[in-house]
Design a protein around this motif. Structure first.
Motif, mmCIF file in Angstrom:
data_model
loop_
_atom_site.group_PDB
_atom_site.id
_atom_site.type_symbol
_atom_site.label_atom_id
_atom_site.label_comp_id
_atom_site.label_asym_id
_atom_site.label_seq_id
_atom_site.Cartn_x
_atom_site.Cartn_y
_atom_site.Cartn_z
ATOM 1 N N LYS A 127 57.094 32.442 75.324
ATOM 2 C CA LYS A 127 56.310 31.778 76.372
ATOM 3 C C LYS A 127 56.897 32.053 77.764
ATOM 4 O O LYS A 127 58.036 32.526 77.874
ATOM 5 N N ASP A 128 56.126 31.721 78.776
ATOM 6 C CA ASP A 128 56.551 31.995 80.157
ATOM 7 C C ASP A 128 57.700 31.081 80.559
ATOM 8 O O ASP A 128 57.764 29.934 80.117
ATOM 9 N N PRO A 129 58.577 31.578 81.465
ATOM 10 C CA PRO A 129 59.638 30.694 81.964
ATOM 11 C C PRO A 129 59.046 29.657 82.924
ATOM 12 O O PRO A 129 57.971 29.867 83.479
ATOM 13 N N ASN A 130 59.768 28.577 83.092
ATOM 14 C CA ASN A 130 59.343 27.553 84.056
ATOM 15 C C ASN A 130 60.350 27.467 85.187
ATOM 16 O O ASN A 130 61.307 26.720 85.129
ATOM 17 N N TYR A 131 60.156 28.290 86.201
ATOM 18 C CA TYR A 131 61.107 28.287 87.308
ATOM 19 C C TYR A 131 60.721 27.212 88.316
ATOM 20 O O TYR A 131 59.556 26.841 88.433
ATOM 21 N N ASN A 132 61.717 26.761 89.090
ATOM 22 C CA ASN A 132 61.411 25.865 90.212
ATOM 23 C C ASN A 132 61.834 26.540 91.523
ATOM 24 O O ASN A 132 62.365 27.650 91.517
ATOM 25 N N ASP A 133 61.611 25.849 92.627
ATOM 26 C CA ASP A 133 61.886 26.461 93.939
ATOM 27 C C ASP A 133 63.351 26.838 94.099
ATOM 28 O O ASP A 133 63.685 27.813 94.772
ATOM 29 N N TYR A 134 64.240 26.061 93.462
ATOM 30 C CA TYR A 134 65.665 26.375 93.561
ATOM 31 C C TYR A 134 65.934 27.748 92.927
ATOM 32 O O TYR A 134 66.633 28.591 93.490
ATOM 33 N N GLU A 135 65.316 27.987 91.739
ATOM 34 C CA GLU A 135 65.513 29.289 91.080
ATOM 35 C C GLU A 135 64.850 30.419 91.873
ATOM 36 O O GLU A 135 65.380 31.515 91.979
ATOM 37 N N TYR A 136 63.651 30.144 92.428
ATOM 38 C CA TYR A 136 63.006 31.177 93.249
ATOM 39 C C TYR A 136 63.877 31.517 94.450
ATOM 40 O O TYR A 136 63.981 32.668 94.859
ATOM 41 N N SER A 137 64.508 30.482 95.023
ATOM 42 C CA SER A 137 65.329 30.756 96.193
ATOM 43 C C SER A 137 66.569 31.565 95.793
ATOM 44 O O SER A 137 66.996 32.447 96.526
ATOM 45 N N ASN A 138 67.110 31.339 94.595
ATOM 46 C CA ASN A 138 68.221 32.180 94.118
ATOM 47 C C ASN A 138 67.774 33.616 93.901
ATOM 48 O O ASN A 138 68.514 34.560 94.165
ATOM 49 N N GLN A 139 66.541 33.793 93.416
ATOM 50 C CA GLN A 139 66.030 35.146 93.189
ATOM 51 C C GLN A 139 65.882 35.913 94.508
ATOM 52 O O GLN A 139 65.876 37.131 94.544
ATOM 53 N N LEU A 140 65.746 35.167 95.608
ATOM 54 C CA LEU A 140 65.632 35.839 96.904
ATOM 55 C C LEU A 140 66.977 36.388 97.359
ATOM 56 O O LEU A 140 67.047 37.251 98.225
ATOM 57 N N LYS A 141 68.039 35.879 96.788
ATOM 58 C CA LYS A 141 69.368 36.386 97.118
ATOM 59 C C LYS A 141 69.738 37.538 96.180
ATOM 60 O O LYS A 141 70.229 38.572 96.602
ATOM 61 N N SER A 142 69.433 37.355 94.906
ATOM 62 C CA SER A 142 69.852 38.372 93.928
ATOM 63 C C SER A 142 68.805 39.465 93.752
ATOM 64 O O SER A 142 69.092 40.540 93.250
ATOM 65 N N GLY A 143 67.586 39.219 94.190
ATOM 66 C CA GLY A 143 66.493 40.156 93.918
ATOM 67 C C GLY A 143 65.799 39.743 92.632
ATOM 68 O O GLY A 143 66.424 39.180 91.738
ATOM 69 N N THR A 144 64.510 40.019 92.560
ATOM 70 C CA THR A 144 63.736 39.587 91.395
ATOM 71 C C THR A 144 64.046 40.493 90.207
ATOM 72 O O THR A 144 64.374 41.654 90.364
ATOM 73 N N ASN A 145 63.937 39.911 89.035
ATOM 74 C CA ASN A 145 64.333 40.582 87.811
ATOM 75 C C ASN A 145 63.140 41.295 87.153
ATOM 76 O O ASN A 145 62.082 40.715 86.980
ATOM 77 N N TYR A 146 63.354 42.572 86.805
ATOM 78 C CA TYR A 146 62.250 43.308 86.157
ATOM 79 C C TYR A 146 62.259 43.144 84.644
ATOM 80 O O TYR A 146 61.324 43.535 83.978
ATOM 81 N N SER A 147 63.362 42.630 84.104
ATOM 82 C CA SER A 147 63.575 42.810 82.669
ATOM 83 C C SER A 147 62.543 42.087 81.808
ATOM 84 O O SER A 147 62.386 42.413 80.637
ATOM 85 N N ASP A 148 61.828 41.111 82.387
ATOM 86 C CA ASP A 148 60.845 40.430 81.540
ATOM 87 C C ASP A 148 59.410 40.962 81.683
ATOM 88 O O ASP A 148 58.462 40.342 81.228
ATOM 89 N N ILE A 149 59.272 42.148 82.278
ATOM 90 C CA ILE A 149 57.935 42.765 82.382
ATOM 91 C C ILE A 149 57.335 42.963 80.987
ATOM 92 O O ILE A 149 56.174 42.642 80.732
ATOM 93 N N LYS A 150 58.158 43.483 80.086
ATOM 94 C CA LYS A 150 57.647 43.814 78.750
ATOM 95 C C LYS A 150 57.233 42.528 78.015
ATOM 96 O O LYS A 150 56.195 42.489 77.358
ATOM 97 N N LYS A 151 58.058 41.499 78.174
ATOM 98 C CA LYS A 151 57.776 40.212 77.534
ATOM 99 C C LYS A 151 56.437 39.650 78.039
ATOM 100 O O LYS A 151 55.602 39.203 77.259
ATOM 101 N N TRP A 152 56.254 39.727 79.361
ATOM 102 C CA TRP A 152 55.012 39.218 79.957
ATOM 103 C C TRP A 152 53.807 40.024 79.458
ATOM 104 O O TRP A 152 52.796 39.466 79.044
ATOM 105 N N PHE A 153 53.955 41.353 79.480
ATOM 106 C CA PHE A 153 52.842 42.223 79.114
ATOM 107 C C PHE A 153 52.437 42.000 77.652
ATOM 108 O O PHE A 153 51.251 41.895 77.322
ATOM 109 N N LEU A 154 53.465 41.909 76.794
ATOM 110 C CA LEU A 154 53.199 41.707 75.362
ATOM 111 C C LEU A 154 52.465 40.382 75.139
ATOM 112 O O LEU A 154 51.460 40.325 74.410
ATOM 113 N N ASN A 155 52.935 39.331 75.758
ATOM 114 C CA ASN A 155 52.313 38.017 75.628
ATOM 115 C C ASN A 155 50.833 38.089 76.044
ATOM 116 O O ASN A 155 49.937 37.680 75.299
ATOM 117 N N ARG A 156 50.597 38.634 77.221
ATOM 118 C CA ARG A 156 49.216 38.653 77.729
ATOM 119 C C ARG A 156 48.320 39.564 76.892
ATOM 120 O O ARG A 156 47.174 39.236 76.619
#
Ligand SMILES: Nc1ncnc2c1ncn2[C@@H]1O[C@H](COP(=O)(O)OP(=O)(O)OP(=O)(O)O)[C@@H](O)[C@H]1O
Ligand SMILES: [Mg+2]
Length: 391
Positions: A127-156
């Protein structure tokens, strides 16, 4: 809707003092290595972080800060954020930072320069992750993660086979993602999901391959676009939105990494097509991207003799650089001093001085060298011949 109207940077990284006003759609920053393109993109992204930054003050100055002006929705209210960073060490906590823009983090996605993808072994659909604004703000420092593209695509993909499980918007986004593979190159398209391995199988002119087996350039092209589609969908759950309706901010450092010139121009077009309502900030070393960009989308940076970074106003014409050659863009926008080799210039100089000295034997022998050196269709060959006969 979120828009960034402008930024003022003082003493951050290589930038002493810079004011930039931004286009509402595309902003393409170009300039030499080390001029500050990534620094600008990081200032934009980290404006929406909390109070811990990866950015640093300029080491010659006592402190650094930046101010950003943003606009939310149709409401013309502008917010400004001033962040002071007084250390040269990375990842320092800085209590002078304001938290007020943290709650806009879900509107902003930041893709850093890394564009690689190792094979991912997916045992099951998840299932999809449940991020909040705190995690989104951390992703703005580290850069967004590509590794779950396959997981998302397979699910959909799997849920799309069950009627009414996915919303109209999710089906639209899945189709947009499938379309990325066909847009990449002729003869490429999404074929199927392998039911034994859960792998995404791509049709190519040389046979079927697993997604992660695409070449570095195609992976780079695909993961930026698929990653953005996936991340936008993760962020908009109630209600879902079509990626074409995303009206936040996308920040992509060097959108053309690993890409052949044709794909460099195509990724610009793909971003335009997929995310027509987004405000996009990117950096580039590609004259091809600058050539296809619309007027006022390019921010060409140059440094003056004191090292101050400034905008070179040369491209702000009615047609941008659409009528310019790649060579003209390389020289006048990207600041390349020379587009000819030192050897070629040396021979041309020798040819001209031999003509001036009436030394026709030398002129003829250098002409022979230039004749072999020039591009087969170069008209200069004819000009040199005429000079030789005339001389
Ligand atoms: N704290 C600092 N003080 C002074 N200069 C710095 C500091 N940190 C980084 N720099 C300079 O800034 C440069 C990095 O800037 P930045 O990454 O923004 O450049 P860029 O335009 O993205 O370059 P590239 O095209 O290579 O990616 C470094 O090469 C370094 O010279
Ligand atoms: Mg950079």
């Amino acid at each position: 809707m979120l828009r960034i109207n402008s930024i003022d940077i003082n003493g951050i990284g290589p930038i002493f003092n810079l004011h930039l006003d931004f286009n509402q759609h595309f902003n393409i920053i170009c300039g030499s290595n080390g001029i500050g393109k990534t620094t600008i993109l990081e200032c934009l992204a980290e404006s929406f972080c909390g109070n811990e930054f990866s950015l640093r003050k300029n080491s010659l100055l006592n402190s650094g800060d930046w101010t950003i002006i943003i606009k939310e929705g149709d409401n013309a209210t502008q917010y400004s954020k001033k962040v002071e960073i007084d250390s040269v060490r990375p990842n320092v906590k800085n209590n002078k930072g304001c938290w007020d823009l943290n709650n806009y983090a879900h509107y902003v996605l930041f893709y850093k320069i890394n564009r690689s993808m190792n094979y991912i072994n997916l045992d099951s659909i998840s299932k999809d992750p449940n991020y909040n604004d705190y995690e989104y703000s951390n992703q703005l420092k580290s850069g967004t993660n590509y590794s779950d593209i396959k997981k998302w695509f397979l699910n959909r993909f799997l849920w799309s086979k069950h009627e009414r499980e996915l919303s109209e918007e999710q089906l639209y986004n899945l189709n947009a993602a499938k379309g990325v593979f066909s847009y990449m190159a002729q003869g490429f398209d999404f074929k199927r999901i392998d039911h034994e391995t859960n792998d995404i199988i791509i049709n190519t002119p040389k046979g079927e391959i697993v997604f992660e087996q695409l070449s570095a350039g195609y992976i780079s092209f695909a993961i930026v676009l698929l990653g953005l589609i996936k991340d936008i969908e993760y962020r908009y759950k109630k209600p879902h939105i079509k990626v074409s309706d995303f009206d936040g901010v996308l920040i992509i450092d060097e959108m053309d990494v690993h890409l052949h010139p044709e794909l460099q121009a195509r990724i610009y077009e793909a971003l335009n097509r997929l995310f027509p309502k987004a405000q996009i900030f990117t950096s580039t070393h590609s004259p091809h991207v600058i050539q296809v960009a619309e007027p006022n989308e390019v921010i060409p940076l140059v440094a003056d003799s004191e090292g101050n970074v400034k905008i070179n106003p040369i491209v702000n014409t009615m047609y941008g650089c659409k009528g310019w050659t790649i060579e003209e863009i390389l020289q006048d926008v990207m600041g390349m001093k020379d587009t000819r080799s030192a050897l070629y210039k040396e021979y041309l100089e020798k040819f001209n001085s031999a003509l001036q000295d009436d030394n026709m034997d030398t002129a003829r022998s250098i002409y022979e060298k230039l004749n072999r050196m020039l591009h087969p269709d170069n008209v200069l060959r004819k000009v040199l011949e005429i000079q030789l006969i005339g001389g």
